[in-house]
Design a protein around this motif. Sequence first.
Motif, PDB file in Angstrom:
ATOM      1  N   VAL A  21     -20.337  36.238  15.784  1.00  0.00           N
ATOM      2  CA  VAL A  21     -20.888  35.113  14.845  1.00  0.00           C
ATOM      3  C   VAL A  21     -22.509  34.762  15.162  1.00  0.00           C
ATOM      4  O   VAL A  21     -23.252  34.641  14.270  1.00  0.00           O
ATOM      5  CB  VAL A  21     -20.429  33.409  15.368  1.00  0.00           C
ATOM      6  CG1 VAL A  21     -20.810  32.539  14.472  1.00  0.00           C
ATOM      7  CG2 VAL A  21     -18.651  33.701  14.788  1.00  0.00           C
ATOM      8  N   TYR A  22     -22.804  34.839  16.319  1.00  0.00           N
ATOM      9  CA  TYR A  22     -24.144  34.910  16.920  1.00  0.00           C
ATOM     10  C   TYR A  22     -24.970  35.985  16.172  1.00  0.00           C
ATOM     11  O   TYR A  22     -26.099  35.651  15.509  1.00  0.00           O
ATOM     12  CB  TYR A  22     -24.330  35.000  18.264  1.00  0.00           C
ATOM     13  CG  TYR A  22     -25.792  34.894  18.916  1.00  0.00           C
ATOM     14  CD1 TYR A  22     -26.547  33.802  18.704  1.00  0.00           C
ATOM     15  CD2 TYR A  22     -26.345  36.313  19.222  1.00  0.00           C
ATOM     16  CE1 TYR A  22     -27.761  33.628  19.210  1.00  0.00           C
ATOM     17  CE2 TYR A  22     -27.865  36.138  19.451  1.00  0.00           C
ATOM     18  CZ  TYR A  22     -28.557  34.947  19.584  1.00  0.00           C
ATOM     19  OH  TYR A  22     -29.809  34.833  19.964  1.00  0.00           O
ATOM     20  N   ARG A  23     -24.672  37.261  16.179  1.00  0.00           N
ATOM     21  CA  ARG A  23     -25.389  38.331  15.722  1.00  0.00           C
ATOM     22  C   ARG A  23     -25.618  38.131  14.084  1.00  0.00           C
ATOM     23  O   ARG A  23     -26.412  38.687  13.694  1.00  0.00           O
ATOM     24  CB  ARG A  23     -24.825  39.563  16.203  1.00  0.00           C
ATOM     25  CG  ARG A  23     -24.917  39.635  17.621  1.00  0.00           C
ATOM     26  CD  ARG A  23     -24.687  41.196  18.092  1.00  0.00           C
ATOM     27  NE  ARG A  23     -23.492  41.591  17.733  1.00  0.00           N
ATOM     28  CZ  ARG A  23     -22.148  41.238  18.519  1.00  0.00           C
ATOM     29  NH1 ARG A  23     -22.502  40.568  19.745  1.00  0.00           N
ATOM     30  NH2 ARG A  23     -21.012  41.532  18.425  1.00  0.00           N
ATOM     31  N   TYR A  24     -24.348  37.790  13.414  1.00  0.00           N
ATOM     32  CA  TYR A  24     -24.213  37.845  12.060  1.00  0.00           C
ATOM     33  C   TYR A  24     -25.267  36.710  11.790  1.00  0.00           C
ATOM     34  O   TYR A  24     -26.120  36.754  10.759  1.00  0.00           O
ATOM     35  CB  TYR A  24     -22.826  37.293  11.749  1.00  0.00           C
ATOM     36  CG  TYR A  24     -22.546  37.439  10.300  1.00  0.00           C
ATOM     37  CD1 TYR A  24     -23.301  37.241   9.280  1.00  0.00           C
ATOM     38  CD2 TYR A  24     -21.247  37.766   9.797  1.00  0.00           C
ATOM     39  CE1 TYR A  24     -23.347  37.415   7.962  1.00  0.00           C
ATOM     40  CE2 TYR A  24     -20.876  38.087   8.513  1.00  0.00           C
ATOM     41  CZ  TYR A  24     -21.862  37.724   7.517  1.00  0.00           C
ATOM     42  OH  TYR A  24     -21.415  37.762   6.257  1.00  0.00           O
ATOM     43  N   GLY A  25     -25.444  35.481  12.276  1.00  0.00           N
ATOM     44  CA  GLY A  25     -26.212  34.467  12.177  1.00  0.00           C
ATOM     45  C   GLY A  25     -27.774  34.717  12.306  1.00  0.00           C
ATOM     46  O   GLY A  25     -28.520  34.586  11.194  1.00  0.00           O
ATOM     47  N   LYS A  26     -28.090  35.623  13.178  1.00  0.00           N
ATOM     48  CA  LYS A  26     -29.420  36.231  13.345  1.00  0.00           C
ATOM     49  C   LYS A  26     -29.591  36.872  12.235  1.00  0.00           C
ATOM     50  O   LYS A  26     -31.113  37.011  11.598  1.00  0.00           O
ATOM     51  CB  LYS A  26     -29.611  36.936  14.617  1.00  0.00           C
ATOM     52  CG  LYS A  26     -29.763  36.173  16.048  1.00  0.00           C
ATOM     53  CD  LYS A  26     -30.044  36.907  17.199  1.00  0.00           C
ATOM     54  CE  LYS A  26     -31.723  37.271  17.140  1.00  0.00           C
ATOM     55  NZ  LYS A  26     -32.085  37.883  17.970  1.00  0.00           N
TER      56      LYS A  26
END
Length: 646
Positions: free
Chosen positions: A350-355
Amino acid sequence: MLRVSLLFVLFFIALTVNAYEKRNLLQKKATVDQVKASLVSKASWIKYPAYANRNGWDAFTGSLKDELIKEGEAYLNYTWKVVTASDYLEYERSGSRVAMENPFGANNIALSRLVFAELAEGKGRFMNQIINGVWQTCEMSSWVLSAHLGAQKTKRSLPDYREEIIDLTSADMGSFLSWTWYFLHDEFDKVNPVIAAKLRTNIQKRILEPYMQRSDYWWQAFNYKTGVLVNNWNPWCNSNVLTCFLLLEEDDTKLAAAVHRTMQSVDHFINYVQADGACEEGPSYWGHAAGKLYDYLQLLSNASNGKLSIFHEPMIKHMGEYIARSYVGNGWVVNFADASAKGGGDAGVVYRYGKAVNSTEMQAFAAYLVQANKGKVEINASRDFFRSIENISSYKDLLGTKPSLPTANYSWYPQTQFCYMKTNTGFFFAGKAGFNNESHNHNDVGTFSFYVNEVPMFIDAGVGTYTRQTFSSERYTIWTMQSNYHNLPMINNKPQQFGAQYKAKDVLFDAKKNLFSADISNAYNKEAAVKKWIRSYTLSTNQLIIDDAFELTELKEANQINFMTWAKPDISKAGIVLLEKEGQSVKMQYDATQFDATIETIPQTDQRLSRVWGSEIYRLSLTAKKQQLKGRYKFVITKNESLNGK
């Protein structure tokens, strides 16, 4: 996700199902020749340190080094399990998937822990066991699950040596072993060159060659026809296939052709997903659907130094943010279809997708998941090597991100027809319209879930442990799939039916009024003799009103309105249903002159369900006392202030 402006509060959606839109976002980025010109060398795009670079690995793993080593040490004396022919055949004999999946999965977890421990430590201490695991895996006739071997021409659950099938797990193993080869093949050669050669040949024969030679794997969708499902299998398999080619294919021309072929296939998935970005398979599948699309797109972008990237496309961002918007709180999620009511996504993904899509909402939500997990980030993703190593890479940044949940009062997905609304008084409503042939479908057009202060009150049970029956012609004999075990009416005592033609119409969302409604009459077949059944939900700060306005063409049997609950309903007082669970209580009022109330206790003997709900859940049935061709039912849900003490 499409956010509705209050300037345009009224939305009327009349869409055909399976609204495949030929966007072809990836193919528009590059031809085969342009792909060839865009790809860079492995040395340029792989940022992880080489195995021999001990200072690099110490810096890369940082504070995680000891944890990774400790996890591997638990498998230094592991006994590698043999998956027997009987284990495969058990799927045909009893419908059990786990007979084959358990020993196979145990081996895969062991191999993953050992490989990452060796990469972290670099002393060769884990190498013998890694070689044992690689050798054992290569000796298997197939890396395909018994439940998926029906794709063979034999249609049987025993691997057929004459045919290679690529499924979710064989693709996973191909990717994992490709990374293992990339990092450790020189070390394998020091022991015996046959090891790395055998490993590479296995991946070539099981993944690279069949992917380029065959176009009939259903998940590739190369032969797509209108109405056909394209689900999580597509990005899941393609992300792994892409990895295998990027790591192993040395011929630039062949590599470009293979990469472009995966782009063509993944385009079918992006074309199939609705423009609003909702995951019709539910939050539990987001990580395998949108999440795997992210993995694919990130690999493609990495390998082309950003030239082959579509992260700027609004739809890709909508697909990512869906997982944050579907989170209720305290581990609970909106769980339409075969999704569990608990989950929330892999924080690292979720974090990397968000970035990647510049979503601060996703990044903050990922940090919230870490906080909810008492500050722990799950690092090792078992056979998913890329996610494991990326979890290590993003670990420090994720821990430094400020956590929060999305603050929007509503989320409306007009094409998928999902609607979420919440209030500052602790109410969270989720409703759906849609149709009864969605991926991982339940017959649930018009259903809803309702939470009070993050406690589920009116629920979707979810799905039990997968067996042979789950994805067969017997699927809708399973109670969790049936509309009569969702928060829906039995019209003339008839449930909804499976099929794309059984769908909602006249779907409406009014953001200003917090109103969501749909005519669900078309979700029932002609035996229900229903001309119109408009189910409306109106949410305010202190109540949820459910309104059923109906018109029948014939009177057959009494209508029955069903509600699924976690708490045992108290129906001791006519016209009132009380629900109390985990310190929260609600009251539902209904017209006692219209209905008789009964309760069915449903024991949760399936572990997949009991882990969520405990030993039992309940079905509240309100059966009409009078049959009528035309009428209206109204149900009002409020907090039970007397029990809440407020």
